[in-house]
Design a protein around this motif. Structure first.
Motif, mmCIF file in Angstrom:
data_model
loop_
_atom_site.group_PDB
_atom_site.id
_atom_site.type_symbol
_atom_site.label_atom_id
_atom_site.label_comp_id
_atom_site.label_asym_id
_atom_site.label_seq_id
_atom_site.Cartn_x
_atom_site.Cartn_y
_atom_site.Cartn_z
ATOM 1 N N ASP A 34 15.847 35.671 -70.152
ATOM 2 C CA ASP A 34 14.650 35.772 -69.312
ATOM 3 C C ASP A 34 13.613 34.743 -69.747
ATOM 4 O O ASP A 34 12.932 34.149 -68.913
ATOM 5 C CB ASP A 34 14.057 37.176 -69.390
ATOM 6 N N ASP A 38 11.896 31.840 -67.441
ATOM 7 C CA ASP A 38 10.437 31.794 -67.290
ATOM 8 C C ASP A 38 9.866 30.401 -67.528
ATOM 9 O O ASP A 38 8.748 30.111 -67.092
ATOM 10 C CB ASP A 38 9.765 32.800 -68.223
ATOM 11 N N TRP A 90 20.922 34.953 -61.276
ATOM 12 C CA TRP A 90 19.520 34.704 -61.592
ATOM 13 C C TRP A 90 18.831 34.198 -60.334
ATOM 14 O O TRP A 90 19.413 33.513 -59.510
ATOM 15 C CB TRP A 90 19.336 33.769 -62.782
ATOM 16 N N ASP A 102 8.160 33.304 -59.931
ATOM 17 C CA ASP A 102 8.723 34.358 -60.773
ATOM 18 C C ASP A 102 10.220 34.123 -60.925
ATOM 19 O O ASP A 102 10.835 33.381 -60.157
ATOM 20 C CB ASP A 102 8.464 35.724 -60.135
ATOM 21 N N SER A 103 10.802 34.792 -61.923
ATOM 22 C CA SER A 103 12.242 34.690 -62.153
ATOM 23 C C SER A 103 12.801 36.071 -62.459
ATOM 24 O O SER A 103 12.064 36.978 -62.870
ATOM 25 C CB SER A 103 12.531 33.742 -63.325
ATOM 26 N N GLN A 104 14.094 36.204 -62.244
ATOM 27 C CA GLN A 104 14.763 37.472 -62.535
ATOM 28 C C GLN A 104 16.222 37.175 -62.859
ATOM 29 O O GLN A 104 16.853 36.329 -62.231
ATOM 30 C CB GLN A 104 14.687 38.404 -61.329
ATOM 31 N N ARG A 105 16.745 37.891 -63.836
ATOM 32 C CA ARG A 105 18.151 37.761 -64.235
ATOM 33 C C ARG A 105 18.782 39.135 -64.133
ATOM 34 O O ARG A 105 18.230 40.122 -64.603
ATOM 35 C CB ARG A 105 18.241 37.232 -65.669
#
Length: 116
Positions: A34, A38, A90, A102-105
């Motif tokens: 994560d 980011d 991701w 924003d990011s997400q895994r």
């Protein structure tokens, strides 16, 4: 005759030396965490595309945001267990200008992946 062979080898070596590292980019391995994802926040989506490649899916979240989704499947197993497919996805969310918000895994990502 020896002079011609030696001259030919010198020309060949010089040619090889010039080609040696001009267009070569060694593979880069990164930890898929994560925290790594980011690091893309605030950057343009093109930076992520250059890093992760162009094989992704785009989902329109609403009128202003898009989700860029990369997916990775790999086979895992041991001598005692059967192989199974493990998923790692991701996602990077962008604003209308293509800036990453924003990011997400999701899933089980490998400790390191090879980037392009």
């Amino acid at each position: 005759m020896k002079k011609i062979v030696v001259f030919g080898l010198i020309v060949l070596l010089i040619g090889c030396a010039r080609l040696k590292t001009k267009d070569y980019n060694p593979p880069v391995f990164v930890q898929m965490t994560d925290e790594y994802l980011d690091t893309f926040i605030g950057k343009d989506i093109s930076a992520a595309q250059k890093t992760f490649g162009y094989k992704y899916t785009i989902n329109q979240i609403d009128e202003t945001r898009k989700a860029y989704i990369w997916e990775m499947d790999r086979q895992m197993g041991t001598l005692l267990t059967a192989n199974k497919t493990v998923h790692c996805n991701w996602t990077l969310i962008t604003d209308p200008n293509g800036k990453i918000l924003d990011s997400q895994r999701i899933g089980y990502c490998p400790a390191a992946i090879k980037l392009h």
